[in-house]
Design an enzyme around this catalytic site. Structure first.
Site, PDB file in Angstrom:
ATOM      1  N   GLU A 177      19.326  43.869 -42.858  1.00  0.00           N
ATOM      2  CA  GLU A 177      21.336  44.220 -42.228  1.00  0.00           C
ATOM      3  C   GLU A 177      21.608  44.063 -41.421  1.00  0.00           C
ATOM      4  O   GLU A 177      21.209  43.583 -40.641  1.00  0.00           O
ATOM      5  CB  GLU A 177      21.470  45.815 -42.488  1.00  0.00           C
ATOM      6  CG  GLU A 177      21.054  46.947 -43.270  1.00  0.00           C
ATOM      7  CD  GLU A 177      20.942  48.532 -42.885  1.00  0.00           C
ATOM      8  OE1 GLU A 177      21.895  48.864 -41.973  1.00  0.00           O
ATOM      9  OE2 GLU A 177      20.589  49.855 -43.145  1.00  0.00           O
TER      10      GLU A 177
ATOM     11  N   TYR B 222      22.877  44.589 -35.144  1.00  0.00           N
ATOM     12  CA  TYR B 222      24.407  44.303 -35.765  1.00  0.00           C
ATOM     13  C   TYR B 222      24.544  43.985 -33.934  1.00  0.00           C
ATOM     14  O   TYR B 222      25.204  44.674 -33.738  1.00  0.00           O
ATOM     15  CB  TYR B 222      24.696  46.049 -35.632  1.00  0.00           C
ATOM     16  CG  TYR B 222      24.586  46.195 -37.418  1.00  0.00           C
ATOM     17  CD1 TYR B 222      25.468  46.216 -38.135  1.00  0.00           C
ATOM     18  CD2 TYR B 222      23.643  46.667 -37.764  1.00  0.00           C
ATOM     19  CE1 TYR B 222      25.555  46.493 -39.808  1.00  0.00           C
ATOM     20  CE2 TYR B 222      23.457  47.481 -38.740  1.00  0.00           C
ATOM     21  CZ  TYR B 222      23.918  47.124 -39.815  1.00  0.00           C
ATOM     22  OH  TYR B 222      24.235  47.340 -41.308  1.00  0.00           O
TER      23      TYR B 222
ATOM     24  N   ASP C 269      23.993  57.780 -42.507  1.00  0.00           N
ATOM     25  CA  ASP C 269      25.393  56.957 -42.461  1.00  0.00           C
ATOM     26  C   ASP C 269      26.341  57.595 -43.934  1.00  0.00           C
ATOM     27  O   ASP C 269      26.427  56.387 -44.076  1.00  0.00           O
ATOM     28  CB  ASP C 269      26.020  55.638 -41.938  1.00  0.00           C
ATOM     29  CG  ASP C 269      26.828  55.246 -41.438  1.00  0.00           C
ATOM     30  OD1 ASP C 269      27.311  56.112 -41.222  1.00  0.00           O
ATOM     31  OD2 ASP C 269      27.319  53.753 -41.334  1.00  0.00           O
TER      32      ASP C 269
ATOM     33  N   GLU D 296      15.242  53.455 -41.519  1.00  0.00           N
ATOM     34  CA  GLU D 296      15.528  53.207 -39.474  1.00  0.00           C
ATOM     35  C   GLU D 296      15.452  54.443 -39.262  1.00  0.00           C
ATOM     36  O   GLU D 296      15.444  55.400 -38.668  1.00  0.00           O
ATOM     37  CB  GLU D 296      16.563  53.133 -39.438  1.00  0.00           C
ATOM     38  CG  GLU D 296      17.224  51.554 -40.059  1.00  0.00           C
ATOM     39  CD  GLU D 296      19.235  51.464 -38.885  1.00  0.00           C
ATOM     40  OE1 GLU D 296      19.581  52.909 -38.963  1.00  0.00           O
ATOM     41  OE2 GLU D 296      19.457  50.257 -39.469  1.00  0.00           O
TER      42      GLU D 296
HETATM   43  C1  GCB Z   1      22.433  51.250 -40.456  1.00  0.00           C
HETATM   44  C2  GCB Z   1      22.227  51.966 -41.750  1.00  0.00           C
HETATM   45  C3  GCB Z   1      23.414  52.274 -42.330  1.00  0.00           C
HETATM   46  C4  GCB Z   1      24.535  52.486 -41.771  1.00  0.00           C
HETATM   47  C5  GCB Z   1      24.790  50.958 -41.329  1.00  0.00           C
HETATM   48  C6  GCB Z   1      25.933  51.073 -39.754  1.00  0.00           C
HETATM   49  O1  GCB Z   1      21.385  50.482 -39.599  1.00  0.00           O
HETATM   50  O2  GCB Z   1      20.935  52.139 -41.987  1.00  0.00           O
HETATM   51  O3  GCB Z   1      22.983  53.508 -43.309  1.00  0.00           O
HETATM   52  O4  GCB Z   1      25.222  52.832 -42.469  1.00  0.00           O
HETATM   53  O5  GCB Z   1      23.920  50.829 -39.267  1.00  0.00           O
HETATM   54  O6  GCB Z   1      27.056  50.512 -40.623  1.00  0.00           O
HETATM   55  O7  GCB Z   1      26.471  51.752 -39.267  1.00  0.00           O
END
Ligand code: GCB
Length: 862
Positions: free
Chosen positions: A750, A714, A417, A661
């Protein structure tokens, strides 16, 4: 010399999101996505890469990753399952891969190997070292009893036999025969205890939270010499070019000539040999700044999205001494060229390198000293194509439906990403050394009571007969210790330790290791000199803590990207200094180099400011089964070697991350990750190793091998959109499941929410500043409970907004930054700032000392 065996977690549920198109997924939809990707990658690869052997490898690669190894003979790394695995490392160590499944056996008692069933291969006069994954350290083992045979066929023929033990999750390092360097055949670190798959420091050994255990420190004294002696030796060093009495440096930053090969085949540059003559004679060229990505400096969409070869060229005028003094070695160093680079000097091929983000060099002395010219023409061809076997991987998608796409149409597909910026991202440098020179220095440090231990190993090139002297100077330039020879230990009474920012009154204390080499050569006496900054500190991991200098360390920091307007991933001093000022303002004490190694200057600043680093390699987007095969694995091992070689001496680096990941639930992932982690530990036995996962705890096949669990999640963003009320429950479940399964410290590596600066909604709605703040607050409530138990860190995603591929999910890039791409704070930055300073106040080591270490006003008061 590694041996690792997994405890496999039963595969039950899968939670997964593809970066960039992040959605939680059911098992079947993942399979479907993978199947589709597989079909896509079977398409023909980009032609020019075939020429370089970067094209698709044999089908056997995929097979290999899945268990059977075929076809290609690996160059250095034998990675066959069912066999011992040897790495030729001159004069040092070899890597053994255990065949078959683990047979178990606890690491019980104090006698090394005692109580365990030695299997097939035993050795008599080999010293073995035992790596304890939970500690990131090594204890020495003496092979027991008489040899029972078992040659390490093929790996180091004729050298001898090897000893290894079967211990689930244990890494054993074997030292080549001959006297172990001054190290006693000691046992495990006192107090270390082992459970299958994990060896940890017991509180008694590590000392109560806060106290440096004398016994543990004693172990450092004993093991110090062994520690640095057993790291894998890499051929050739990669010392950062520093000016000094014997070395000069010339930066080639500025405007270069540039031309993208827009021909259909992308081969025109090779067919017409653009490197033979000045580039401008091949056709129209552009001015291109270096360092910079080429993508965003122009007004041309075609260049922004270009895939294939681009050509850079620059004339360099050399000082006369460089071209006339045959005792001078002239080196061309490229800090980072993304992704595959070929380099010519005056039309002569001098170097080729695969992979961005890491430096490579060519000795060009002969070339520049062979003619009357005082200048040289440097040509660099760079190809940004990513294939399933590159790191990061990618796929070229050929769109063959002529009703929709023009003939020959293709796009670069990626599973990560961030925008695949390319070009000469870091400085290109010419520097000199004498022809007999200091090639590499490895420093590891320990602490015994209040005495700092600095173990050094120096490699030289050019002559067998060199004399080496080392002096350690303190920050005031006073000599505190000295030694001679290529390796040794310096002892520094009442040492100033290197402490992280906000953990101590005087963080980031650096000594300077001054290495002087003199040699008698046919041409007369030669001397070389190199000064290396050294921070004395220890790193260790227990079942629930991350210790720096024996004190619990809590990572409160960020994930970053090398990313900014216009320059893309190009190195930029003002941006770097601004970012570090923001980090200090924020009260951040750490960051992860998501998702690739950052510039060396960044790492140097971390050393100087006490910002702790989790150093990640470009192992991001490894999601397709093809990317777990033999070719990918070999490359990944090589990249880890390059990364460790470059960054091993930075005190700020406290842990390696081998991937972000990966599809760690896929069958071949277990072996793949095990091997990369084991290899990294062999390269550097002094630091813990991890990778960052987003797999479900029960499905992740690599987690048994890491020292620290790093989890991305997330909640209330990629699923349960808008439902902030579920975050706490889901996060608590996440932590408890992982800890119950592995009993290892956990970092929330994260978490975050997309936010468009200036969008306001109350009650909070997704994409508003209020939503980002509220989501963070929900996370913090759980983090505050769990950090009292086993959570050792939280790293926000992301420090700043950054550019990505275009997609319906990304409004001009990823907007999860707490700062905008222009480094202006969103509301969440203030929330995080309050939190981080509060955490700093709680966790700092010297409670009696109150000092603002921030540039402006700070809440860092008692
Ligand atoms: C993740 C990734 C990261 C992305 C992020 C996102 O898990 O490690 O590279 O930018 O999520 O914002 O989706």
């Amino acid at each position: 010399m590694l041996y690792l065996i997994s405890r496999r977690a039963p595969c039950q549920f899968l939670h997964f999101h593809f970066s960039g198109n992040c959605i939680s997924s059911t098992k079947s939809s993942i399979r479907r996505q993978l199947r589709e990707s597989e079909i896509r990658t079977n398409t023909r690869n980009l032609v020019p890469l075939d020429r370089l052997g970067l094209g698709p490898k044999e089908d056997s690669d995929l097979q290999a990753g899945l268990g059977s190894w075929g076809g290609r003979r690996p160059r250095r790394h034998q990675v066959r399952d069912g066999d011992l695995r040897g790495v030729q490392a001159p004069g040092r160590v070899a890597t053994l891969q255990a065949p078959g499944p683990a047979e178990g056996g606890d690491l019980a008692g104090t006698r090394p190997l005692g109580g365990r069933r030695p299997c097939r291969h035993q050795a008599r006069d080999w010293a073995a070292t035992l790596q304890t994954p939970g500690l990131g350290r090594v204890a020495s083992l003496q092979a027991p009893g008489p040899a029972e045979g078992g040659d390490l066929a093929g790996a180091r023929p004729g050298i001898g036999q090897w000893s290894w033990v079967r211990d689930p999750g244990l890494v054993a390092a074997l030292q080549a025969p001959g006297p172990p360097r001054g190290a006693p055949a000691s046992c495990l670190l006192p107090g270390a205890r082992a459970s299958p798959g994990h060896v940890t420091l017991s509180p008694a050994t590590g000392g109560p939270r806060g106290a440096m255990g004398a016994r543990r420190a004693g172990a450092w004294t004993a093991l110090g010499p062994l520690l640095w002696g057993c790291a894998l030796a890499l051929r050739g060093g990669m010392l950062y070019p520093r000016e000094g009495p014997s070395r000069e440096r010339k930066d080639l930053d500025g405007l270069w000539s540039f031309r993208a090969d827009l021909s259909d085949s992308r081969r025109l540059g090779f067919e017409q040999q653009w490197y033979r003559r000045p580039l401008r004679e091949s056709g129209p060229t552009l001015d291109m700044p270096v360092p910079s990505s080429f993508n965003d400096v122009g007004q041309d969409a075609q260049l922004r999205n270009f895939v294939g070869w681009v050509w850079y060229e620059r004339e360099a005028v050399l000082p006369q001494r460089w071209t006339q003094d045959l005792g001078t070695r002239v080196v061309l160093r490229i800090g980072s060229a993304h992704y595959y680079a070929i380099v010519w000097v005056n039309g002569v091929h001098v170097a080729e390198h695969e992979g961005g983000h890491l430096p490579f060099e060519a000795d060009i002395s002969k070339l520049v000293q062979s003619g009357p010219l005082s200048s040289c023409r440097i040509t660099v061809a760079i190809n940004n194509t990513l294939t399933p076997h590159t790191l990061p991987p990618g796929t070229i998608l050929y769109k063959t439906d002529t009703s929709k796409y023009p003939k020959g149409y293709f796009v670069q597909d990626i599973n990560f990403d961030f925008f695949n910026y390319a070009g000469l991202h870091r400085s290109v440098i010419l520097y000199t050394t004498p022809t007999t020179y200091i090639d590499d220095i490895t420093v590891t440090t320990g602490v015994d009571q209040d005495t700092g231990l600095v173990n050094y190993q120096i490699l030289t090139q050019g002559s067998e007969h060199v004399r080496l002297e080392v002096r350690l100077l303190d920050a005031e330039g006073r000599e505190v210790a000295r030694g001679t020879g290529g390796q040794g230990q310096l002892q520094v009474p009442a040492a100033h330790l290197w402490w992280p920012y906000l953990m101590h009154e005087h963080p980031a204390y650096l000594y300077s290791l001054e290495v002087s080499m003199t040699a008698q050569t046919d041409a007369g006496p030669v001397s070389d000199f190199y000064a290396l900054p050294v921070g004395i500190r220890t790193v260790a991991v227990t079942e629930s803590q991350f210790l720096i200098n024996g004190k619990p360390f809590y990572f409160h920091g960020v994930n970053k990207h090398e990313d900014a307007d216009v320059r893309g991933k190009g190195f930029d001093w003002p941006l770097l200094v601004k970012d570090f000022n923001l980090l200090r303002w924020l009260g951040a004490n750490a960051f992860r180099t998501s998702h690739y190694p950052y510039a060396e200057e960044v790492m140097q600043l971390c050393d100087r400011q006490g910002i702790v680093v989790i150093d990640e390699c470009p192992g991001v987007g490894i999601v397709l089964p093809q990317s777990f095969g033999n070719a990918s694995l070999q490359h990944h091992l090589r990249v880890m070697e390059e990364l460790v070689r470059r960054d091993k001496n930075h005190p700020a680096v406290v842990m390696w991350s081998v991937a972000n990941e990966p599809s760690s639930f896929l069958k071949p992932a277990g072996y793949y990750l095990k091997t990369v982690i084991a290899h990294t530990k062999a390269l550097d036995p002094t630091r813990p190793v991890t990778y960052v996962t987003n797999s479900n705890y029960a499905a992740d096949l690599g987690a048994p091998y890491v020292d620290v669990i790093c989890v991305n999640s997330y909640y209330s963003w990629y699923h349960d959109y808008g439902h902030l009320e579920v975050v706490q429950l889901q996060l608590r479940t996440q932590f408890e499941s992982w800890y119950r399964t592995y009993q290892k410290p956990i970092i929330q590596s994260e978490y975050g929410a997309e936010t468009i600066a200036g969008f306001h909604e109350d009650p909070p709605l997704m994409f508003s500043e209020e939503y980002q703040k509220s989501l963070l607050e929900q996370y913090h409530l759980v983090l505050d409970q769990k950090r009292k138990e086993y959570v050792v860190g939280e790293l926000i995603w992301n420090f700043a907004d950054f550019m990505t591929n275009q997609s319906p999910q990304r409004a001009l890039g990823n907007k999860k930054g707490i700062f905008t791409r222009q480094r202006q704070p969103k509301s969440a930055a203030f929330l995080l700032r309050d939190r981080y300073w509060k955490l700093a106040n709680e966790t700092r080591y010297h409670r009696s000392v109150v000092k603002s270490q921030c540039l402006g006003n700070s809440p860092f008061t008692l």
